[in-house]
Design an enzyme around this catalytic site. Structure first.
Site, PDB file in Angstrom:
ATOM      1  N   ASP A 174      48.284  31.428  46.837  1.00  0.00           N
ATOM      2  CA  ASP A 174      47.165  32.261  46.403  1.00  0.00           C
ATOM      3  C   ASP A 174      46.591  31.781  45.141  1.00  0.00           C
ATOM      4  OD1 ASP A 174      45.648  34.343  45.263  1.00  0.00           O
ATOM      5  OD2 ASP A 174      47.181  36.063  45.502  1.00  0.00           O
ATOM      6  N   SER A 223      44.905  43.264  43.421  1.00  0.00           N
ATOM      7  CA  SER A 223      44.105  42.194  42.553  1.00  0.00           C
ATOM      8  C   SER A 223      43.928  43.171  41.200  1.00  0.00           C
ATOM      9  CB  SER A 223      43.003  41.826  43.198  1.00  0.00           C
ATOM     10  OG  SER A 223      42.249  40.753  42.481  1.00  0.00           O
ATOM     11  N   HIS A 271      44.393  35.492  48.912  1.00  0.00           N
ATOM     12  CA  HIS A 271      44.339  36.630  48.121  1.00  0.00           C
ATOM     13  C   HIS A 271      43.982  37.941  48.440  1.00  0.00           C
ATOM     14  CE1 HIS A 271      44.656  38.155  43.919  1.00  0.00           C
ATOM     15  NE2 HIS A 271      43.441  38.712  44.095  1.00  0.00           N
TER      16      HIS A 271
END
Length: 265
Positions: free
Chosen positions: A215, A93, A243
């Protein structure tokens, strides 16, 4: 740096080094299902960013951690203290963009970059589609500011996806809720208001971009943008939703990382 960032080194001593970096609201525990596969052949370095997990909270500074550069400095200081070289940095991320900054700043320390669910900018702008409008992001941050625990309980399952496996959403909720709300608010603004698009073409190390087939945080199209912006990089779409594929699809995530690392040996 070892105690400040709760650094843990495991795996094969003397093996090629892989450094795993967590995202917003998480800590190194998020990698626990991937580590065993990596540790067979590689030396694995885990850590918590200051303000997360078991890091030294007294070392947190709003001034330093109001930009992604502050987190990149964490990474580089750990590398210097442990004298790490030829590191493959795996960033989940927002850590994917932190990895970009670190590898651009000191490319001689890094052998590769793996970006898991990356997004260089969350807000749509012109032809660029990050997945959120400016109003969406502002609403998200206002909700987080006003009731962080409530926001965590509502958002974590959405971010995780996989509603048929509610235990995954519960784990992410618990991780979010364990983070100090004041620190989380700063990290959230640092994350969701960042724009690292101009940094992507500066990456000069071999790069793998991993995206999930579904996602909500980094929708398909963002991964393609990242791959197209980094010369010579490769995009792999995991057969996974949500995610956090290191939790929802750890075998596929580990295999993609291993394939990338072994292909460069």
């Amino acid at each position: 740096m070892r105690s400040r960032n709760n650094v843990v080194v495991t795996g094969r001593r003397g093996g090629p080094i892989v450094m795993l970096a967590h995202g917003f609201g998480c800590d190194q525990n998020m990698w626990r299902l991937v580590v065993p596969a990596l540790a067979e052949d590689f030396q694995v370095v885990l850590f918590d960013y200051v303000g997360s997990g078991r890091s030294d909270l007294s070392a947190w500074s709003e001034e330093r951690y109001s930009s992604l550069e502050g987190y990149a400095q964490d990474v580089l200081e750990i590398c210097r203290e442990l004298d790490l070289r030829d590191v493959t940095f795996v960033g989940h991320s927002v850590s994917a963009m932190i990895g970009v900054l670190a590898t651009v700043a000191e490319p001689e320390r890094f052998a590769g970059l793996v970006m898991v669910g990356p997004s260089p900018r969350y807000t749509d702008e012109g032809a660029y589609r990050g997945g959120f409008s400016a109003a969406d992001i502002e609403e998200l941050l206002e909700s987080l500011d006003s009731n962080y625990l409530g926001w965590s309980a509502a958002m974590a399952p959405v971010i995780m996806g996989n509603p048929e496996r509610p235990e995954l959403g519960e784990e992410l909720t618990n991780s979010f809720c364990a983070t100090d709300p004041d620190i989380a608010r700063v990290f959230a603004r640092t994350t969701f208001l960042s724009d690292s698009r101009a940094d992507l073409p500066k990456v000069g190390v071999p790069t793998l971009v991993l995206e999930c087939s579904q996602d909500v945080i980094a929708p398909q199209g963002v991964g393609a943008f990242v791959q197209e912006s980094i010369a010579g990089s490769r995009l792999v779409t995991l057969d996974a939703t949500g995610h956090c594929p290191q939790l929802s699809a750890p075998e596929a995530t580990a295999e993609a990382i291993l394939s990338f690392m072994r292909g460069r040996r």
